[in-house]
Design a protein around this motif. Structure first.
Motif: not given
Ligand code: ADP
Ligand code: MG
Length: 320
Positions: A5-7, A9-11, A28-31, A120-125
């Motif tokens: 679901s985290e994946f 949501i991001i997608e 987004q999509g890499d480390d 360009i990226g983030g984290d979802t919890t």
């Molecule tokens: P990791 O476990 O390597 O930290 P994540 O599963 O947290 O990777 O995130 C996968 C990808 O999705 C990463 O490139 C991250 O930047 C992006 N990402 C995660 N959450 C979000 C968000 N809320 N908004 C934009 N990008 C996100």
């Protein structure tokens, strides 16, 4: 939050934009994301966290939570004179509410493209609703506008009008009267990015008004080591605020936060040049002077250049 679901949501909601600016080689999509700093520019960055029930009302619409979070973060870049480039988003969600996510992400990406920044990226919890945004911009080496640097005799100038956001918040809380203008001023703060960039090389110090005029002027006063006199009748108040809150408008303008206007020091000549270039209403509300008490710079409120003290009971300290 479960991986799938985290994946998804991001997608679905926070996917990489098809049009990445030239300074972003990976998003987004890499480390990690990869960013190429332009030559001779400094990275200007700032992070802000907003917690439901603490920084916004639990009942706030998702679209407004997005614009407030990104608008206030971008305002910090504006206050430094930086050109915004990209941002990251750490999102803590109580659940995967599709309607909320759709509204939040649409509002966030519309607001971002309007202001020329890309996610360009983030984290979802999973957890209590919390939004953290880190914004990044570029500013020419050693040119960023700081809070320190005002000179004796500089003018104190503010953009736009003050107190509207406090008026808007008060209407939202009462949920009784309605003013689209005031509520938008609270929910959709407009970072003064163009003005910030026009201030480079002209303003001697700058801050965005997030805590209230007097509180933020005190930051300029302290860091510059100078007294500031603010002439009360000059403080710009919108006719909408004055009409809705004739008794509180001045208190809102002096002590209400969240307006995200720029407050800066500038000499008279540079101010004239700026005025001919800027689309923003700009108002001289005071000036900088040598501290009356050595090593104790402070902000004075004046009427016809004479210091006045405002009664506490009128609510001027209400927002402190
Ligand atoms: P990791 O476990 O390597 O930290 P994540 O599963 O947290 O990777 O995130 C996968 C990808 O999705 C990463 O490139 C991250 O930047 C992006 N990402 C995660 N959450 C979000 C968000 N809320 N908004 C934009 N990008 C996100
Ligand atoms: Mg992660």
């Amino acid at each position: 939050m479960a991986l799938l679901s985290e994946f998804s949501i991001i997608e679905t909601y926070f996917a990489r934009s098809a049009l990445l600016p030239p300074d972003i080689s990976l998003a987004q999509g890499d480390d990690c994301a990869l960013v190429l700093p332009p030559a001779d520019q400094q990275l200007c960055l700032s992070i802000d966290t907003q917690v439901a029930g603490r920084h916004f009302l639990e009942t706030a619409p998702a679209s407004a939570i997005a614009t407030r979070a990104l608008g206030s973060a971008l305002s910090d870049l504006a206050a430094m004179g930086a050109k915004p480039s990209h941002f990251t988003l750490a999102l803590t969600l109580p659940g995967a509410d599709e309607k909320w996510l759709a509204e939040f992400s649409k509002s966030l990406s519309d607001f971002a493209s309007k202001h020329g920044v890309v996610l360009i990226g983030g984290d979802t919890t999973r957890g209590p609703l919390t939004i953290t945004i880190q914004v990044h911009g570029w500013v020419e080496l050693d040119k960023a506008l700081k809070r320190s640097g005002a000179k004796v005799g500089d003018l104190l100038v503010v953009s736009g009008s003050l107190g509207d956001a406090a008026g808007g918040l008060s209407l939202i809380k009462a949920s009784k009267y309605y003013s689209e203008y005031l509520e938008d001023r609270f929910y959709r703060p407009q970072p003064r990015l163009a003005l910030g960039q026009q201030l480079i090389g002209r303003a001697t110090s700058c801050i965005d008004v997030s805590d209230g005029l007097v509180a933020d002027a005190a930051h300029l006063s302290r860091t510059s080591g100078l007294d500031i006199a603010i002439e009360l009748s000059a403080v710009p108040i919108s006719s909408e605020l004055l009409g809705r809150f004739p008794d509180q408008a001045q208190a809102f303008a002096l002590a209400g936060g969240d307006d995200y206007e720029l407050l800066f020091s500038i000499d008279t000549k540079s101010f004239e040049a700026l005025q001919s270039e800027s689309d923003m209403p700009l108002t001289v509300i005071g000036h900088f002077g040598k501290p009356q008490e050595k090593d104790k710079p402070r902000v004075m409120l004046t009427e016809n250049d004479c210091e006045v003290r405002l009664p506490r009971e009128k609510g001027y300290l209400h927002f402190g």
